[in-house]
Design an enzyme around this catalytic site. Sequence first.
Site, PDB file in Angstrom:
ATOM      1  CG  ASP A  54      -1.728  -1.531   0.871  1.00  0.00           C
ATOM      2  OD1 ASP A  54      -2.134  -2.344   0.205  1.00  0.00           O
ATOM      3  OD2 ASP A  54      -2.701  -1.731   2.105  1.00  0.00           O
ATOM      4  CG  LEU A  55       0.054   6.216  -0.637  1.00  0.00           C
ATOM      5  CD1 LEU A  55       1.145   6.483  -2.223  1.00  0.00           C
ATOM      6  CD2 LEU A  55      -1.041   6.532  -1.129  1.00  0.00           C
TER       7      LEU A  55
END
Length: 230
Positions: free
Chosen positions: A101-102
């Site tokens: 994820d970011l």
Amino acid sequence: MRLDKFLADNSLYSRAQIKRLMHREEVTVNGEVVKDPGFKVTDTDEVMLEGEAMRAVGLRYFMLHKPKGYVCSTDDPEHSSVLALLDDKERFGLHMAGRLDLDTTGLVLLTDDGQWSHRVTSPKHDCAKRYRVWLDDPLIDDAEQRFEEGVQLRGERHLTKPATLERVSETEVLLTISEGKYHQVKRMFAALDNKVVDLHREAIGPLELDASLGEGEYRPLTAEEVALLG
């Protein structure tokens, strides 16, 4: 192999850009200008692009220490791809063998070997991933047992596969899972009424993130490391 595919696989140009270069007579095969993108080339042909000899690049494998703020994708209009952390001449043709994820840091694998990345990411191969997790609240007493038995994620029909949980402190744990559902780690702790505040992937299978790599740094895998996941 088709000439346009060969050139796109071994340069920074897309196939559309290659076709435009061919139209401008910037591509030759064995000294002859070729404008047909479907022209077949072999390993013995001498292919020139804009006056530079082109050679097939062998299969490549990298580990990268992903920082926050980067995505494991090439089509996000708002955030930079992890590929932007690589040198221009190395990033072409690579894809991510698994995503983060970011706001998650840690080990990301990049390759142009589709079969190898399939073995890493396919649920059928049960390739374990180990995460270091920091939590908002102290972990409940029976968390290890519940993760071992499988937890019910919101919106999922089936329990998660058995996972191994190791406590480092009341709010820091090591979690090893063998599947990769969307936001799985965060959703697993949400099922225990807890919240992940920081997440870092330390290992994929037996391959651990090189401790000498700072955030945003990368290096090629050794042949032995490639074989660990092969």
